[in-house]
Design a protein around this motif. Structure first.
Motif, PDB file in Angstrom:
ATOM      1  N   VAL A 114       0.820  -1.215   0.000  1.00 11.81           N
ATOM      2  CA  VAL A 114       0.000   0.000   0.000  1.00 11.81           C
ATOM      3  C   VAL A 114       0.853   1.264   0.000  1.00 11.81           C
ATOM      4  O   VAL A 114       0.313   2.366   0.212  1.00 11.81           O
ATOM      5  CB  VAL A 114      -0.987   0.019   1.192  1.00 11.81           C
ATOM      6  CG1 VAL A 114      -1.972  -1.118   1.073  1.00 11.81           C
ATOM      7  CG2 VAL A 114      -0.258  -0.034   2.524  1.00 11.81           C
ATOM      8  N   ASN A 115       2.163   1.136  -0.228  1.00  8.95           N
ATOM      9  CA  ASN A 115       2.974   2.342  -0.374  1.00  8.95           C
ATOM     10  C   ASN A 115       2.443   3.165  -1.534  1.00  8.95           C
ATOM     11  O   ASN A 115       2.178   2.645  -2.618  1.00  8.95           O
ATOM     12  CB  ASN A 115       4.436   1.979  -0.617  1.00  8.95           C
ATOM     13  CG  ASN A 115       5.040   1.236   0.554  1.00  8.95           C
ATOM     14  OD1 ASN A 115       5.345   0.056   0.441  1.00  8.95           O
ATOM     15  ND2 ASN A 115       5.201   1.898   1.674  1.00  8.95           N
ATOM     16  N   LEU A 116       2.291   4.444  -1.306  1.00 11.26           N
ATOM     17  CA  LEU A 116       1.703   5.329  -2.312  1.00 11.26           C
ATOM     18  C   LEU A 116       2.689   5.590  -3.438  1.00 11.26           C
ATOM     19  O   LEU A 116       3.896   5.709  -3.210  1.00 11.26           O
ATOM     20  CB  LEU A 116       1.282   6.638  -1.647  1.00 11.26           C
ATOM     21  CG  LEU A 116       0.210   6.450  -0.563  1.00 11.26           C
ATOM     22  CD1 LEU A 116       0.089   7.687   0.300  1.00 11.26           C
ATOM     23  CD2 LEU A 116      -1.130   6.100  -1.185  1.00 11.26           C
ATOM     24  N   LEU A 117       2.170   5.696  -4.648  1.00  8.03           N
ATOM     25  CA  LEU A 117       3.010   5.864  -5.837  1.00  8.03           C
ATOM     26  C   LEU A 117       3.375   7.334  -6.015  1.00  8.03           C
ATOM     27  O   LEU A 117       3.088   7.960  -7.038  1.00  8.03           O
ATOM     28  CB  LEU A 117       2.283   5.313  -7.064  1.00  8.03           C
ATOM     29  CG  LEU A 117       1.828   3.854  -6.937  1.00  8.03           C
ATOM     30  CD1 LEU A 117       1.215   3.379  -8.240  1.00  8.03           C
ATOM     31  CD2 LEU A 117       2.955   2.939  -6.509  1.00  8.03           C
ATOM     32  N   ARG A 118       3.996   7.862  -4.970  1.00  9.32           N
ATOM     33  CA  ARG A 118       4.385   9.274  -4.920  1.00  9.32           C
ATOM     34  C   ARG A 118       5.276   9.649  -6.088  1.00  9.32           C
ATOM     35  O   ARG A 118       5.121  10.698  -6.706  1.00  9.32           O
ATOM     36  CB  ARG A 118       5.117   9.522  -3.598  1.00  9.32           C
ATOM     37  CG  ARG A 118       5.786  10.867  -3.458  1.00  9.32           C
ATOM     38  CD  ARG A 118       6.694  10.890  -2.232  1.00  9.32           C
ATOM     39  NE  ARG A 118       7.810   9.969  -2.363  1.00  9.32           N
ATOM     40  CZ  ARG A 118       8.983  10.276  -2.930  1.00  9.32           C
ATOM     41  NH1 ARG A 118       9.185  11.477  -3.399  1.00  9.32           N
ATOM     42  NH2 ARG A 118       9.946   9.376  -3.009  1.00  9.32           N
ATOM     43  N   HIS A 119       6.258   8.817  -6.396  1.00  7.46           N
ATOM     44  CA  HIS A 119       7.262   9.154  -7.410  1.00  7.46           C
ATOM     45  C   HIS A 119       7.257   8.097  -8.506  1.00  7.46           C
ATOM     46  O   HIS A 119       7.462   6.916  -8.245  1.00  7.46           O
ATOM     47  CB  HIS A 119       8.648   9.231  -6.769  1.00  7.46           C
ATOM     48  CG  HIS A 119       9.616  10.075  -7.535  1.00  7.46           C
ATOM     49  ND1 HIS A 119      10.092   9.706  -8.772  1.00  7.46           N
ATOM     50  CD2 HIS A 119      10.176  11.275  -7.246  1.00  7.46           C
ATOM     51  CE1 HIS A 119      10.924  10.640  -9.209  1.00  7.46           C
ATOM     52  NE2 HIS A 119      10.992  11.605  -8.304  1.00  7.46           N
ATOM     53  N   PRO A 120       7.020   8.503  -9.760  1.00  7.30           N
ATOM     54  CA  PRO A 120       6.881   7.505 -10.837  1.00  7.30           C
ATOM     55  C   PRO A 120       8.172   6.808 -11.228  1.00  7.30           C
ATOM     56  O   PRO A 120       8.132   5.880 -12.029  1.00  7.30           O
ATOM     57  CB  PRO A 120       6.321   8.328 -12.002  1.00  7.30           C
ATOM     58  CG  PRO A 120       6.761   9.726 -11.735  1.00  7.30           C
ATOM     59  CD  PRO A 120       6.758   9.870 -10.237  1.00  7.30           C
ATOM     60  N   LEU A 121       9.307   7.231 -10.701  1.00 10.81           N
ATOM     61  CA  LEU A 121      10.559   6.530 -10.993  1.00 10.81           C
ATOM     62  C   LEU A 121      10.884   5.463  -9.955  1.00 10.81           C
ATOM     63  O   LEU A 121      11.887   4.765 -10.090  1.00 10.81           O
ATOM     64  CB  LEU A 121      11.730   7.528 -11.081  1.00 10.81           C
ATOM     65  CG  LEU A 121      11.635   8.575 -12.190  1.00 10.81           C
ATOM     66  CD1 LEU A 121      12.905   9.417 -12.232  1.00 10.81           C
ATOM     67  CD2 LEU A 121      11.375   7.940 -13.550  1.00 10.81           C
ATOM     68  N   TRP A 122      10.046   5.335  -8.929  1.00 14.03           N
ATOM     69  CA  TRP A 122      10.278   4.288  -7.930  1.00 14.03           C
ATOM     70  C   TRP A 122      10.241   2.918  -8.603  1.00 14.03           C
ATOM     71  O   TRP A 122       9.321   2.585  -9.337  1.00 14.03           O
ATOM     72  CB  TRP A 122       9.214   4.380  -6.840  1.00 14.03           C
ATOM     73  CG  TRP A 122       9.360   3.349  -5.757  1.00 14.03           C
ATOM     74  CD1 TRP A 122      10.512   2.862  -5.213  1.00 14.03           C
ATOM     75  CD2 TRP A 122       8.289   2.665  -5.077  1.00 14.03           C
ATOM     76  NE1 TRP A 122      10.231   1.942  -4.228  1.00 14.03           N
ATOM     77  CE2 TRP A 122       8.873   1.800  -4.138  1.00 14.03           C
ATOM     78  CE3 TRP A 122       6.905   2.718  -5.187  1.00 14.03           C
ATOM     79  CZ2 TRP A 122       8.112   0.988  -3.296  1.00 14.03           C
ATOM     80  CZ3 TRP A 122       6.151   1.912  -4.345  1.00 14.03           C
ATOM     81  CH2 TRP A 122       6.743   1.063  -3.421  1.00 14.03           C
ATOM     82  N   GLY A 123      11.259   2.109  -8.336  1.00 16.66           N
ATOM     83  CA  GLY A 123      11.377   0.822  -9.013  1.00 16.66           C
ATOM     84  C   GLY A 123      10.272  -0.162  -8.709  1.00 16.66           C
ATOM     85  O   GLY A 123       9.994  -1.054  -9.506  1.00 16.66           O
ATOM     86  N   ARG A 124       9.630  -0.025  -7.549  1.00 18.06           N
ATOM     87  CA  ARG A 124       8.580  -0.964  -7.166  1.00 18.06           C
ATOM     88  C   ARG A 124       7.187  -0.374  -7.370  1.00 18.06           C
ATOM     89  O   ARG A 124       6.223  -0.832  -6.753  1.00 18.06           O
ATOM     90  CB  ARG A 124       8.764  -1.398  -5.706  1.00 18.06           C
ATOM     91  CG  ARG A 124      10.058  -2.121  -5.452  1.00 18.06           C
ATOM     92  CD  ARG A 124      10.219  -2.572  -4.009  1.00 18.06           C
ATOM     93  NE  ARG A 124       9.428  -3.756  -3.719  1.00 18.06           N
ATOM     94  CZ  ARG A 124       9.523  -4.453  -2.580  1.00 18.06           C
ATOM     95  NH1 ARG A 124      10.375  -4.076  -1.644  1.00 18.06           N
ATOM     96  NH2 ARG A 124       8.780  -5.529  -2.374  1.00 18.06           N
TER      97      ARG A 124
END
Length: 979
Positions: A114-124
């Motif tokens: 449920v980690n929020l997709l704050r940054h679109p470059l996050w690998g996961r």
């Protein structure tokens, strides 16, 4: 002799009483052993072994064949809570079914993320649901309810939410600290976990590898202060793999493992996932911590009690009463249909000028091209496919194989050395036969990592290889037989893998130019860091474990036999319509352990859609990917553009049905698609408010906004009604299908503060981005999702939708008063088809008392409760609790701003609780002064530094920090009473 069972075996007693009884019968050693992920059996009491942790993000993972549903971000894109709940039920049933076949399968499932997709470059990013906390919460509640089941006593599976807390970077993920101020903590990061826990379908959480505010998540006081305050249920906290050891080994937060283990257990960690199946290391540390007085037996009992409660809920001790004990639903017809339905609902139509839907017709030729055109990609948390549908498969089935042509678009190359052409030797018949199944299909389990196949050599004849550059110069090389060049444990290079994969991918390389344009290339193997050298015994990247150095690498000349763009142009020109399928491989350039570096589509794939479009204007681009891309040119030039996350086993069939118009697409973007890397904040900048992140705060123009998605029909919105009813906001509206196509629509409801708060925001770059608007003390969102519903409507049909929203959704966390606050004033309710496609608006006025200025005299100021900041970072006050603020860089001053500080009838000055050395500068009420101090006794040695100031009334307070100063708190120095 009695036939009465022991109390913990008596199903007539409550789980709590049975848990206490069993706990009291366990020896200390038996209790300590239960704190490891792999708890052994207690044979004298008839207890079997128990394992925490079974991956089940979008299907049962790592345990062989299972139904593979769309990636989590694809489930988020459905915006369909009911569908996701049904997917959770199916996954939970398959966990149960596989448990009956294999006792290695655990019922404590580590899902969802449920980690929020704050940054679109996050690998996961593929593992999360959305950048928005409300949507993430809704989908997480649905999935966990499905996993948990509906029985009031027994649980189908026990879901654990990942990863607590503020985790959005793979780079330095076990040492980086997320700086999270209170507003972001309460309004953003905690919200993603809170609703699912309150819904009662969550068994626990897993802390993340990172630190938050300078303190590792595995010793976070927030576990007790917030997580366990949301429910009376005994939540289990399972550590992430290896994280307990990281507290000492990589983070150096504690000096000894005994201290670290004791601190984690006291903070609330119950199950230690460390050292694989070898429990002796962790149990030894717990025993040593106990012997040294760092732990009490009560600390151990608290954790074991929670673990036992979970086991009782899973029916371990009541198999005859457990309604899920005999579940055998694996690969059922219903699950296959559900996988297709989910894949269809996840497709998002981003742009369409009328080319779609593309009705099948005799003699109408469709070209299907691109690197993912004939691929069904899995990710690290996928199960093994039992069914496989690629875009090419689905389109051939739907449009007729005779009407479909295909080319992949890879560059075909040959590599030459001074000793001859690089070639793949033929394996002998026995080896080749062993590598293939009964129908000749390559068996990945037999191929990957094989050492009995001959390594590559050099000779007179070349093996032509398909070269794909996945971005950042990361390459794969594949033979015509579909085998990727891979490196096994012995260091030799073989054609021996059917797909890139594994925790360390062994199928990726990088070409490094030697001596200019014509000097050839060295071939670097990414998995080992060794260079390819071709000797008499074959190509290798390591010898006896030692990596081949650059100096010893073979230099290759590359000859391009055919450019992929040329093949695509040729096929496109001969077809009536072209479908280009591009995207990512989830094991390459963006995955667990690896962040992306850019939003750009890899150059090789960018060339393919351009070549197709130049040859045939009727070109559709399908992005099958785990992440957003900044495809500005494609969005402007192409008549149609679609996105879908990797859709699991039914991805190709689903895509074909959408393209053909059998299904009107209604997926919606769960995160903002930005137009450029320049729109992005730093990867480590977790202040979504100050740096204007996500649709909530971003003031620029996105490529595609949050919630966007088109369909094949038109919907109208009408009759918006809103009412504030005590603590509830009631919203109703009517949605009508005005077209001739049955279709789904996703109605979305947003709120925002009326007036200046909803006005245009500062530039997302530079100082304005950091400070926000000086006229906006609370920096509320531009708009905020509070409700949504996906509905299916026949042509001409309409439906009245009713939503009930808590009034607190209009509010925010007040740093001035330390509580959730709804301010008086007007609020706009926005209803429509996306965050940027608002069809109806209404206004409601909240009539409550304003909170007033900061009561500094009565409450003082926690340093972290600032309104704005520049150049600072939040750190830990002590190793167990509290926050402080410091300058982010020792060489530059950081600044804190506190609005509307009320000093009442007057104070004599301010007292700063600080550690470290440097200076504190104060500007307030027309006064400016700086206090320099030294004598650093370490980061946790606090002392009070006073600034004498004659203050009264309400003022803005500005504080500058330099050096290693950590500011914990500001208090007033009261006036002395007159004699």
């Amino acid at each position: 002799m009695t036939d009465h069972p022991l109390p913990f075996r008596d199903p007539q007693l409550s789980f709590a009483l049975r848990t206490d009884d069993l706990l009291g019968r366990l020896t200390l050693d038996e209790r300590i052993a239960m704190l490891h992920q792999f708890a052994p059996a207690v044979e004298r009491l008839g207890l079997g072994p128990f394992r925490t942790g079974q991956e089940a993000l979008h299907g049962v993972a790592w345990m062989g064949p299972a139904t593979v549903f769309p990636q989590a971000v694809g489930l988020g894109a459905t915006w369909n809570d009911d569908l996701v709940r049904r997917v959770g039920e199916a996954v939970g049933n398959e966990v149960r079914a596989k448990r009956a076949q294999d006792d290695r399968v655990g019922l404590n499932v580590w899902a969802p993320t449920v980690n929020l997709l704050r940054h679109p470059l996050w690998g996961r990013g593929e593992e999360g649901y959305s950048e928005d906390p409300a949507l993430t919460s809704a989908v997480a509640v649905a999935y966990t309810r499905g996993l948990r089941g509906d029985d009031p006593h027994y649980w189908r599976t026990a879901p654990v939410l990942k990863h607590w807390l503020a985790h959005n970077n793979e780079t330095d993920r076990d040492t980086a600290s997320s700086s999270v101020r209170p507003r972001v903590l309460h309004e953003y990061d905690l919200r993603a976990f809170r609703d699912a826990v309150r819904a009662g379908a969550v068994a626990g959480v897993m802390p993340a590898y990172n630190l938050v505010n300078g303190r590792p998540n595995h010793v976070s006081p927030l576990l007790e202060q917030h997580l366990r305050s949301w429910t009376d249920q005994p939540l289990v906290v399972c550590s992430d793999a290896g994280a307990p050891s990281n507290l000492v080994d990589s983070e150096h937060y504690f000096d000894t493992h005994e201290e670290a283990t004791a601190a984690a257990l006291k903070a609330g960690v119950d199950s230690f996932t460390d050292h694989g199946t070898d429990s002796t290391v962790m149990t030894g540390r717990i025993r040593d911590a106990l012997d040294k007085g760092l732990l009490d037996e009560s600390d151990i009992d608290t954790a074991v009690r929670r673990l036992l409660a979970m086991r009782f809920a899973l029916g371990e001790f009541d198999p005859e009463l457990d309604p899920y004990a005999q579940v055998d639903d694996l690969d059922t017809e219903e699950h296959r249909a559900l996988a297709l339905e989910a894949a269809e609902q996840a497709v998002v139509l981003l742009r369409n000028d009328g080319l779609l839907p593309l009705a099948p017709g005799r003699g109408h030729t469709v070209a299907v091209v691109g690197l993912l055109a004939d691929d069904c990609k899995l990710d690290w948390y996928s199960g093994t496919l039992m069914h496989r549908s690629t875009p090419l498969d689905g389109i051939r089935e739907r449009y007729g194989a005779d009407n479909v042509v295909h080319t992949e678009g890879v560059d075909r190359v040959r590599l030459k050395t001074s000793e001859g052409w690089l070639r793949v030797p033929e394996a002998d018949g026995t080896q080749d036969g062993e590598a293939r199944g009964a129908e000749g299909a390559l068996d990945p389990a037999l191929l990957a990592g094989r050492t009995d196949l001959p390594p590559l050599t050099c000779g007179d004849e070349a093996t032509e290889l398909a070269l794909v550059d996945w971005g950042d110069g990361v390459l794969t090389l594949r033979t015509d037989e579909g085998l990727y060049l891979s490196v096994a444990d012995d260091g030799y290079v073989r054609a021996s893998a059917d797909e890139p994969g594994g925790w360390v991918v062994q199928e990726t390389f990088r070409m490094e130019a030697v001596g200019g344009h014509d000097g050839g290339h060295r071939l670097l193997h990414m998995g080992t860091g060794g260079y390819v050298s071709v000797a008499a015994d074959g190509a290798k990247v390591a010898v006896s474990g030692e990596k081949i150095s650059r100096d010893d690498a073979t230099v290759f000349e590359s000859e391009t036999v055919e450019h992929g763009a040329d093949a695509v142009a040729r096929v496109a020109a001969a077809a009536d319509t072209v479908i280009v399928v591009a995207g990512n491989d989830p094991h390459i350039n963006g995955r667990e352990t690896e962040d992306r570096t850019t939003l750009a589509l890899p150059a090789q794939q960018d060339r393919l859609w351009r070549a197709a479009h130049a040859a045939n204007p009727r070109t559709v681009l399908v992005l099958s990917s785990a992440y957003p891309y900044a495809v500005v040119d494609a969005a402007a030039a192409l008549p149609a553009l679609l996105w879908t996350a990797h859709g699991g086993q039914a991805a190709g069939t689903a895509l074909a049905r959408v393209l053909a118009g059998d299904v009107s697409p209604a997926g919606r973007l769960p995160q903002t698609w930005y137009a450029s890397d320049d729109d992005l904040p730093g990867l480590f900048d977790y202040d979504v408010i100050g740096s204007r992140q996500t649709y909530l705060y971003f003031g620029g123009t996105p490529l595609f906004p949050f919630g966007h998605g088109l369909g094949y029909t038109d919907f109208t919105y009408s009759e918006l009604r809103t009412e504030l009813d005590g603590e509830l906001l009631r919203v109703s509206l009517t949605v009508t299908n005005d077209g001739a196509t049955p279709a789904d629509e996703v109605a979305q409801v947003y709120v925002r503060r009326a007036g200046p708060v909803g006005a245009a925001r500062p530039s997302p770059k530079g100082l304005g981005r950091l400070l926000g608007s000086l006229d906006d003390p609370t920096d509320l969102p531009l708009r905020k999702l509070v409700a949504h519903r996906r509905v299916h409507l026949a042509p001409g049909a309409q439906e009245r939708l009713d939503f009930t929203v808590s009034r607190e959704e209009l509010g925010h966390w007040s740093v001035a008063h330390g509580r959730w606050t709804v301010e008086p004033g007007a609020y706009e309710i926005l209803a429509g088809a996306s965050s940027a496609d608002v069809r109806l608006t209404a206004t409601e006025v909240v009539d409550v008392e304003a909170q007033g200025p900061r009561p500094v005299v009565a409450r003082g100021l926690e340093a972290v409760d600032y309104d704005r900041q520049t150049g600072t970072v939040i750190l830990d006050r002590t190793k167990t609790e509290g926050d402080v603020v410091a300058a982010a860089s020792a060489g530059e001053e950081g600044h804190l701003f506190y609005r509307a500080c009320d000093f009442g009838e007057g104070v004599e000055g301010l007292a700063f609780l600080v550690s470290g050395e440097g200076s504190v500068a104060v500007t307030v009420g027309g006064h400016s002064l700086s206090t320099l101090f030294s004598g650093d006794q370490g980061p946790y040695a606090y002392r009070t530094v006073e600034a004498v100031l004659d203050l009264r009334g309400v003022h803005e307070l500005r504080v500058g920090l330099s050096g290693s100063v950590r500011l914990a708190r500001i208090d007033v120095i009261p006036r002395k009473e007159s004699a």
